[in-house]
Motif scaffolding. Structure first.
Motif, mmCIF file in Angstrom:
data_model
loop_
_atom_site.group_PDB
_atom_site.id
_atom_site.type_symbol
_atom_site.label_atom_id
_atom_site.label_comp_id
_atom_site.label_asym_id
_atom_site.label_seq_id
_atom_site.Cartn_x
_atom_site.Cartn_y
_atom_site.Cartn_z
ATOM 1 N N TYR A 1 4.112 -7.170 -9.850
ATOM 2 C CA TYR A 1 3.378 -6.782 -8.649
ATOM 3 C C TYR A 1 4.165 -5.703 -7.907
ATOM 4 N N SER A 2 3.458 -4.891 -7.146
ATOM 5 C CA SER A 2 4.117 -3.928 -6.263
ATOM 6 C C SER A 2 4.503 -4.634 -4.977
ATOM 7 N N PRO A 3 5.466 -4.090 -4.237
ATOM 8 C CA PRO A 3 5.806 -4.706 -2.938
ATOM 9 C C PRO A 3 4.589 -4.794 -2.017
ATOM 10 N N ALA B 1 1.386 -5.095 -2.866
ATOM 11 C CA ALA B 1 0.466 -6.155 -3.306
ATOM 12 C C ALA B 1 0.986 -7.528 -2.891
ATOM 13 N N LEU B 2 2.307 -7.729 -3.014
ATOM 14 C CA LEU B 2 2.891 -9.009 -2.616
ATOM 15 C C LEU B 2 2.804 -9.206 -1.107
ATOM 16 N N GLU B 3 2.997 -8.116 -0.367
ATOM 17 C CA GLU B 3 2.906 -8.208 1.093
ATOM 18 C C GLU B 3 1.488 -8.550 1.522
ATOM 19 N N GLU B 4 0.508 -8.033 0.792
ATOM 20 C CA GLU B 4 -0.892 -8.338 1.097
ATOM 21 C C GLU B 4 -1.187 -9.820 0.874
ATOM 22 N N GLN B 5 -0.553 -10.383 -0.152
ATOM 23 C CA GLN B 5 -0.778 -11.786 -0.494
ATOM 24 C C GLN B 5 0.058 -12.752 0.348
ATOM 25 N N LEU B 6 1.309 -12.349 0.660
ATOM 26 C CA LEU B 6 2.273 -13.279 1.271
ATOM 27 C C LEU B 6 2.808 -12.831 2.631
ATOM 28 N N GLY B 7 2.292 -11.699 3.143
ATOM 29 C CA GLY B 7 2.817 -11.181 4.400
ATOM 30 C C GLY B 7 4.146 -10.479 4.175
ATOM 31 N N LYS B 8 4.933 -10.331 5.238
ATOM 32 C CA LYS B 8 6.217 -9.625 5.141
ATOM 33 C C LYS B 8 7.161 -10.244 4.120
ATOM 34 N N TRP B 9 7.050 -11.537 3.936
ATOM 35 C CA TRP B 9 7.899 -12.236 2.978
ATOM 36 C C TRP B 9 7.686 -11.697 1.562
ATOM 37 N N GLY B 10 6.477 -11.167 1.272
ATOM 38 C CA GLY B 10 6.179 -10.652 -0.062
ATOM 39 C C GLY B 10 7.058 -9.479 -0.443
ATOM 40 N N ALA B 11 7.204 -8.513 0.465
ATOM 41 C CA ALA B 11 8.043 -7.342 0.188
ATOM 42 C C ALA B 11 9.508 -7.752 0.044
ATOM 43 N N GLU B 12 9.948 -8.706 0.869
ATOM 44 C CA GLU B 12 11.335 -9.192 0.783
ATOM 45 C C GLU B 12 11.572 -9.901 -0.546
ATOM 46 N N LEU B 13 10.560 -10.628 -0.995
ATOM 47 C CA LEU B 13 10.655 -11.342 -2.269
ATOM 48 C C LEU B 13 10.801 -10.356 -3.428
ATOM 49 N N TRP B 14 10.108 -9.251 -3.351
ATOM 50 C CA TRP B 14 10.196 -8.220 -4.389
ATOM 51 C C TRP B 14 11.615 -7.650 -4.455
ATOM 52 N N GLN B 15 12.198 -7.404 -3.281
ATOM 53 C CA GLN B 15 13.576 -6.914 -3.243
ATOM 54 C C GLN B 15 14.541 -7.911 -3.871
ATOM 55 N N LYS B 16 14.360 -9.188 -3.543
ATOM 56 C CA LYS B 16 15.251 -10.211 -4.084
ATOM 57 C C LYS B 16 15.102 -10.317 -5.599
ATOM 58 N N ALA B 17 13.882 -10.197 -6.098
ATOM 59 C CA ALA B 17 13.656 -10.264 -7.540
ATOM 60 C C ALA B 17 14.359 -9.120 -8.265
ATOM 61 N N ASN B 18 14.557 -8.017 -7.558
ATOM 62 C CA ASN B 18 15.286 -6.876 -8.115
ATOM 63 C C ASN B 18 16.796 -7.009 -7.925
ATOM 64 N N ALA C 1 3.860 -22.805 -4.556
ATOM 65 C CA ALA C 1 2.470 -23.026 -4.959
ATOM 66 C C ALA C 1 1.669 -21.728 -4.886
ATOM 67 N N ALA C 2 1.910 -20.938 -3.817
ATOM 68 C CA ALA C 2 1.192 -19.665 -3.665
ATOM 69 C C ALA C 2 1.566 -18.697 -4.780
ATOM 70 N N LEU C 3 2.815 -18.694 -5.188
ATOM 71 C CA LEU C 3 3.266 -17.801 -6.261
ATOM 72 C C LEU C 3 2.702 -18.229 -7.611
ATOM 73 N N LYS C 4 2.645 -19.529 -7.847
ATOM 74 C CA LYS C 4 2.070 -20.013 -9.104
ATOM 75 C C LYS C 4 0.588 -19.638 -9.193
ATOM 76 N N ALA C 5 -0.091 -19.641 -8.032
ATOM 77 C CA ALA C 5 -1.498 -19.238 -8.012
ATOM 78 C C ALA C 5 -1.658 -17.767 -8.403
ATOM 79 N N LEU C 6 -0.580 -16.986 -8.214
ATOM 80 C CA LEU C 6 -0.589 -15.572 -8.606
ATOM 81 C C LEU C 6 -0.038 -15.378 -10.020
ATOM 82 N N ASN C 7 0.124 -16.507 -10.733
ATOM 83 C CA ASN C 7 0.685 -16.495 -12.091
ATOM 84 C C ASN C 7 2.135 -16.014 -12.102
#
Length: 384
Positions: A206-208, A210-227, A190-196
């Motif tokens: 998004y940059s790692p 920016a995602l970390e700012e929105q989602l905490g540490k999980w944001g940067a990890e999510l960016w790595q997984k997407a790559n 739901a949080a990711l959909k809110a970020l489109n």
């Protein structure tokens, strides 16, 4: 560094598939395994019943509202452990390095093996051997790391396989919905959909930071997984790891009641540690050492479980097989091995949800006040 090749194998709808082997009339039917129609939770659901929105861990009452014609089976005790071990043995005989991630899920590290054979064809052949031997459907994903291999397996189901060529990780992942990434639950989705962010490729907008700012540490990890980046290792904990405890008595004892109470206490202790690690065990061993240092031990394979009462029953049987009655004992030990990840499906009994909640409550007390805070009556020695 050599190119990494990791295969992820997953037995399709494992518990339902085993039930179909036991009763072929269930094939392609809307089958729910676990409990009864009146109570309990869904432990496993066939693909035919999943179409109605039924999934594991769902209350049985809700599942039957969604699919009133579902066939509910209690579960064939012992069969799941048997087939899990059968698949494990096949993989262990062929794979250079493997990890049993759960009762029905395996990772195989084939890094460096491309010098000797085509790793993709080898993996296809291994899958076929498992199917021919067990008659169970199984899917696999082959990729450069564990994360992409697991997602590939999910996309290959049911009963298929998929090879993501090195360098194609981002292309493969990009087209998938973002909740295909393991760990993206309802709230994160739901949080990711809110970020489109709807697809995995959208994360890369998004940059790692920016995602970390929105989602905490999980944001940067999510960016790595997407790559498509993941450095998790394949670790053969299945054979190497065990949980054990021993007690050397200052005063040697031949008191059978005392020895059995100690056995129960130690078995409860290792079972508690097992649950804290969120593991199931499929093997238990008992060790006895006499005053002359002669040491004997015996182990037994059991149905995968986390339950004190099942471990205790097996431990008592092993003790009686080993113990030379009337002989004083210097040391007593209990060990749990053949460990695999804790999964609700590891113990498919009618009272599973009730028992699981009971053990959660017991463990909560032990964690707060110490292991001896709650013990079975037979583990409490007289005079203490």
């Amino acid at each position: 560094m050599p190119q990494r090749y990791i295969a992820h194998f997953d037995l399709d709808s494992f518990f339902v598939s085993v039930e179909v082997l036991q009763n072929p009339a269930l094939k392609d039917k809307p089958v729910i395994v676990g409990g009864s129609r009146e109570r309990g939770v869904v432990a496993a659901a066939s693909y035919a019943v999943r179409k109605f929105g039924v999934h594991s861990a769902m209350p049985m009452a809700k599942a039957l509202q969604l699919c009133p014609n579902a066939i509910v089976v209690k579960g064939t005790r012992g069969a799941y452990s048997h087939y899990s071990r059968l698949v494990t043995d096949i993989i262990a005989a062929k794979a250079p390095l493997f990890q049993k991630a759960s009762i029905d899920e395996f990772y195989i590290d084939l890094t460096g093996m491309d010098k000797f054979f085509d790793v993709y064809q080898w993996t296809i052949a291994l899958r076929q051997e498992i199917i021919d031997t067990t008659k169970l459907p199984i899917s696999f994903g082959l990729a450069s790391n564990k994360l992409v291999a697991k997602i590939a397996t999910d996309e290959a189901k049911p009963n298929g396989y998929l090879f993501i060529q090195p360098g194609m990780e981002k292309v493969f992942l990009g087209q998938l919905a973002v909740n295909k990434i393991p760990g993206v639950g309802k709230q994160t989705f739901a949080a990711l959909k809110a970020l489109n962010i709807h697809y995995i490729k959208d994360i890369l907008n998004y940059s790692p930071e920016a995602l970390e700012e929105q989602l905490g540490k999980w944001g940067a990890e999510l960016w790595q997984k997407a790559n498509g980046q993941h450095d998790g290792e394949v670790i053969n904990e299945h054979e190497a790891k065990s949980i054990s405890t021993e007690n050397t008595f200052h005063e040697f004892s031949a008191d059978i009641n005392f020895l059995l109470s100690e056995l129960v206490r130690m078995t409860e202790k290792v079972a508690h540690e097992l649950r804290q690690d969120e593991k199931l065990a499929g093997c238990i061993a008992v060790k006895i050492r006499y005053p002359d240092f002669e040491t004997t031990s015996r182990q037994a394979s059991i149905d995968y479980t986390f339950k004190d009462d099942e471990f205790i029953e097996a431990a008592r049987q092993l003790f009686h097989q080993l113990y030379r009655r009337g002989q004083p004992v210097r040391l007593l030990g209990v060990r749990l091995s053949d460990l695999t990840s804790h999964a609700m499906q590891g113990s498919l009994f009618e009272d599973f949800d009730k028992k699981a909640n009971l053990y959660k409550a017991i463990d909560a007390v032990k964690n707060k006040y110490g292991n001896p805070a709650l013990q079975k009556g037979r583990a409490i020695r007289k005079g203490k």
